[in-house]
Scaffold this motif. Structure first.
Motif, PDB file in Angstrom:
ATOM      1  N   THR A   6       0.812  -1.216   0.000  1.00 26.86           N
ATOM      2  CA  THR A   6       0.000   0.000   0.000  1.00 26.86           C
ATOM      3  C   THR A   6       0.847   1.268   0.000  1.00 26.86           C
ATOM      4  O   THR A   6       0.394   2.327  -0.441  1.00 26.86           O
ATOM      5  CB  THR A   6      -0.932  -0.008   1.229  1.00 26.86           C
ATOM      6  N   ARG A   7       2.091   1.169   0.477  1.00 27.75           N
ATOM      7  CA  ARG A   7       2.931   2.358   0.592  1.00 27.75           C
ATOM      8  C   ARG A   7       3.120   3.083  -0.747  1.00 27.75           C
ATOM      9  O   ARG A   7       3.282   4.305  -0.782  1.00 27.75           O
ATOM     10  CB  ARG A   7       4.306   1.999   1.173  1.00 27.75           C
ATOM     11  N   SER A   8       3.085   2.339  -1.828  1.00 25.25           N
ATOM     12  CA  SER A   8       3.322   2.963  -3.138  1.00 25.25           C
ATOM     13  C   SER A   8       2.248   3.986  -3.502  1.00 25.25           C
ATOM     14  O   SER A   8       2.433   4.783  -4.419  1.00 25.25           O
ATOM     15  CB  SER A   8       3.407   1.891  -4.227  1.00 25.25           C
ATOM     16  N   LYS A   9       1.125   3.976  -2.774  1.00 31.80           N
ATOM     17  CA  LYS A   9       0.054   4.945  -3.012  1.00 31.80           C
ATOM     18  C   LYS A   9      -0.050   5.964  -1.878  1.00 31.80           C
ATOM     19  O   LYS A   9      -0.978   6.772  -1.848  1.00 31.80           O
ATOM     20  CB  LYS A   9      -1.278   4.222  -3.191  1.00 31.80           C
ATOM     21  N   GLU A  10       0.904   5.925  -0.951  1.00 27.12           N
ATOM     22  CA  GLU A  10       0.863   6.841   0.187  1.00 27.12           C
ATOM     23  C   GLU A  10       1.713   8.088  -0.059  1.00 27.12           C
ATOM     24  O   GLU A  10       2.606   8.099  -0.905  1.00 27.12           O
ATOM     25  CB  GLU A  10       1.342   6.126   1.460  1.00 27.12           C
ATOM     26  N   THR A  11       1.451   9.122   0.738  1.00 27.43           N
ATOM     27  CA  THR A  11       2.179  10.377   0.620  1.00 27.43           C
ATOM     28  C   THR A  11       3.455  10.350   1.456  1.00 27.43           C
ATOM     29  O   THR A  11       3.609   9.520   2.364  1.00 27.43           O
ATOM     30  CB  THR A  11       1.315  11.547   1.114  1.00 27.43           C
ATOM     31  N   LYS A  12       4.344  11.294   1.166  1.00 25.24           N
ATOM     32  CA  LYS A  12       5.547  11.450   1.987  1.00 25.24           C
ATOM     33  C   LYS A  12       5.167  11.843   3.408  1.00 25.24           C
ATOM     34  O   LYS A  12       5.806  11.406   4.368  1.00 25.24           O
ATOM     35  CB  LYS A  12       6.452  12.524   1.370  1.00 25.24           C
ATOM     36  N   GLU A  13       4.138  12.633   3.557  1.00 26.34           N
ATOM     37  CA  GLU A  13       3.714  13.096   4.878  1.00 26.34           C
ATOM     38  C   GLU A  13       3.356  11.921   5.792  1.00 26.34           C
ATOM     39  O   GLU A  13       3.711  11.903   6.972  1.00 26.34           O
ATOM     40  CB  GLU A  13       2.502  14.022   4.726  1.00 26.34           C
ATOM     41  N   LYS A  14       2.701  10.918   5.241  1.00 29.97           N
ATOM     42  CA  LYS A  14       2.293   9.760   6.039  1.00 29.97           C
ATOM     43  C   LYS A  14       3.496   8.915   6.454  1.00 29.97           C
ATOM     44  O   LYS A  14       3.419   8.122   7.398  1.00 29.97           O
ATOM     45  CB  LYS A  14       1.285   8.908   5.253  1.00 29.97           C
ATOM     46  N   ASN A  15       4.611   9.074   5.756  1.00 32.01           N
ATOM     47  CA  ASN A  15       5.807   8.274   6.019  1.00 32.01           C
ATOM     48  C   ASN A  15       6.994   9.131   6.457  1.00 32.01           C
ATOM     49  O   ASN A  15       8.142   8.758   6.257  1.00 32.01           O
ATOM     50  CB  ASN A  15       6.183   7.491   4.754  1.00 32.01           C
ATOM     51  N   LYS A  16       6.714  10.272   7.073  1.00 32.51           N
ATOM     52  CA  LYS A  16       7.786  11.244   7.340  1.00 32.51           C
ATOM     53  C   LYS A  16       8.847  10.711   8.306  1.00 32.51           C
ATOM     54  O   LYS A  16      10.040  10.995   8.133  1.00 32.51           O
ATOM     55  CB  LYS A  16       7.199  12.566   7.845  1.00 32.51           C
ATOM     56  N   VAL A  17       8.457   9.912   9.317  1.00 28.29           N
ATOM     57  CA  VAL A  17       9.454   9.348  10.242  1.00 28.29           C
ATOM     58  C   VAL A  17      10.351   8.357   9.504  1.00 28.29           C
ATOM     59  O   VAL A  17      11.580   8.372   9.637  1.00 28.29           O
ATOM     60  CB  VAL A  17       8.775   8.670  11.445  1.00 28.29           C
ATOM     61  N   LEU A  18       9.730   7.494   8.723  1.00 30.08           N
ATOM     62  CA  LEU A  18      10.481   6.521   7.934  1.00 30.08           C
ATOM     63  C   LEU A  18      11.453   7.220   6.989  1.00 30.08           C
ATOM     64  O   LEU A  18      12.633   6.849   6.898  1.00 30.08           O
ATOM     65  CB  LEU A  18       9.507   5.650   7.140  1.00 30.08           C
ATOM     66  N   ILE A  19      10.992   8.233   6.286  1.00 33.60           N
ATOM     67  CA  ILE A  19      11.836   8.950   5.329  1.00 33.60           C
ATOM     68  C   ILE A  19      13.005   9.642   6.040  1.00 33.60           C
ATOM     69  O   ILE A  19      14.149   9.597   5.576  1.00 33.60           O
ATOM     70  CB  ILE A  19      10.996   9.963   4.524  1.00 33.60           C
ATOM     71  N   LEU A  20      12.718  10.249   7.180  1.00 37.33           N
ATOM     72  CA  LEU A  20      13.779  10.909   7.957  1.00 37.33           C
ATOM     73  C   LEU A  20      14.862   9.910   8.358  1.00 37.33           C
ATOM     74  O   LEU A  20      16.053  10.150   8.173  1.00 37.33           O
ATOM     75  CB  LEU A  20      13.177  11.574   9.194  1.00 37.33           C
TER      76      LEU A  20
END
Length: 358
Positions: free
Chosen positions: A113-127
């Motif tokens: 499902t992550r491929s349809k999610e925004t950067k905002e929803k994954n901001k901790v992971l991205i950081l």
């Protein structure tokens, strides 16, 4: 190489099964293979090979310093080179790296499902991805998303695999008539979309020709589960649609079925399709995620749009009515899995990817 897999639980989910599969397979190939579960054990605990070093951290909260230092001590004692962190276990891996900078983290993204999610929803992971040496993904959509959004330049597609393994225990006897059993292997939760298959079973009146449907997977006792049970009761299908909960003897269960179904609205790379194939099941599958790469429509199985009631009914009817087609698709799928998704082939790719990081 000395590598440890980390996963948050050992319940019977796809990412959890892959963490165990990797640890077991690597135990035969590298100098040290470990497996750590952070917060919960589960049904897969009994499938860990005796050659794999195992640790349960008993993590109680998001930031649990006792667990962090227990993990740190394990890594130092066993001279671990790489932490292979699956799904949400990346967080504790990064906390340990802050105290052991030399350790390398590979994060494995199984979440379709992550491929349809925004950067905002994954901001901790991205950081925190700035601490990753590599990212492994289970399908090409996730490869694109991670390449675009994460602070890590190495993103590598590694296909899932399964193994015929051993039969293990033979406990669960499926109800119904042999050669007329449909199996649905998935925990009862979104986005697995069980209700689509239940409705198709009812609309096609498969019970009238003595077909049965068998749901294998963890029951969380929630609204999702209640919806399925109420449907079964409302249409008096209790003798034809059966719920078994979470089971350990999956290989034995699948050996008793003729058709395997998967109906998810979102998927990464479902190990379930590989498990179906190794048991020669004819498969009717959703076309999302990596499913359409594993299942070639009309050759190794039948595909449908999970948002189309008509498509799933048409494909399920095709298999129910045609035993020769079931046999052909089951045979072709097994051969394809042995050729493309065997343990040997995938572990070679995995070790090559580790070496890039190493």
């Amino acid at each position: 190489m000395r590598i440890v897999q980390i996963i948050d639980s050992l319940e019977a989910g796809g990412a959890e099964r892959m963490a165990v599969n990797y640890a077991n397979a690597l135990a035969k190939k590298i100098s040290f293979s470990g497996l750590i579960t952070t917060r919960k054990e589960g049904a897969l605990r009994g499938q860990i090979d005796s050659k794999v070093s195992y640790l349960f951290l008993k993590k109680k909260k998001v930031i649990d310093f006792q667990s962090v230092f227990r993990l740190r001590n394990y890594i130092k004692k066993n001279k671990i080179d790489i932490i292979h962190a699956h799904s949400s276990s990346f967080f504790i891996a990064v906390l340990v790296k802050l105290t052991l900078p030399r350790i390398k983290i590979i994060w494995h993204d199984h979440y379709g499902t992550r491929s349809k999610e925004t950067k905002e929803k994954n901001k901790v992971l991205i950081l925190l991805s700035a601490f990753f040496s590599s990212i492994f993904v289970v399908n090409l959509q996730l490869e694109e998303w991670n390449t675009k959004n994460m602070n890590c330049s190495k993103v590598i597609f590694i296909p899932n695999f399964t193994t015929s393994g051993h039969a293990h225990e033979k406990v669960t006897t499926l109800k119904g008539i042999p050669n007329k059993r449909i199996i649905f292997l998935a925990n009862l939760k979104k986005p697995k979309n069980h209700i689509l298959i239940l409705k198709a079973f009812f609309d096609l009146k498969l019970n009238e020709s003595e077909w049965t449907l068998h749901l294998i997977g963890r029951d969380y006792g929630d609204d999702y589960s209640d919806l399925l049970k109420n449907f079964i009761k409302s249409y008096s299908l209790e003798n034809y649609i059966h719920l078994y909960g979470e089971r350990n003897d999956i290989k034995y269960i699948l050996s008793q079925a003729s058709i395997g179904v998967l109906a998810s609205t979102e998927e990464g790379f479902p190990v379930t399709l590989l498990e179906y194939g190794l048991e020669n099941l004819a498969v009717v599958s959703t076309n999302v995620g990596y499913c359409s790469s594993v299942i070639k429509d009309g050759f190794t199985g039948l595909l449908f749009d999970p948002f189309s009631d008509d498509e799933v009914k048409s494909q399920l009817r095709n298999l129910v009515d045609n035993e020769a087609l079931r046999e052909m698709l089951g045979y072709n799928l097994k051969q394809s899995i042995l050729e493309h998704y065997s343990e040997e082939i995938t572990i070679k790719k995995l070790i090559s990817a580790y070496k890039i990081t190493y």
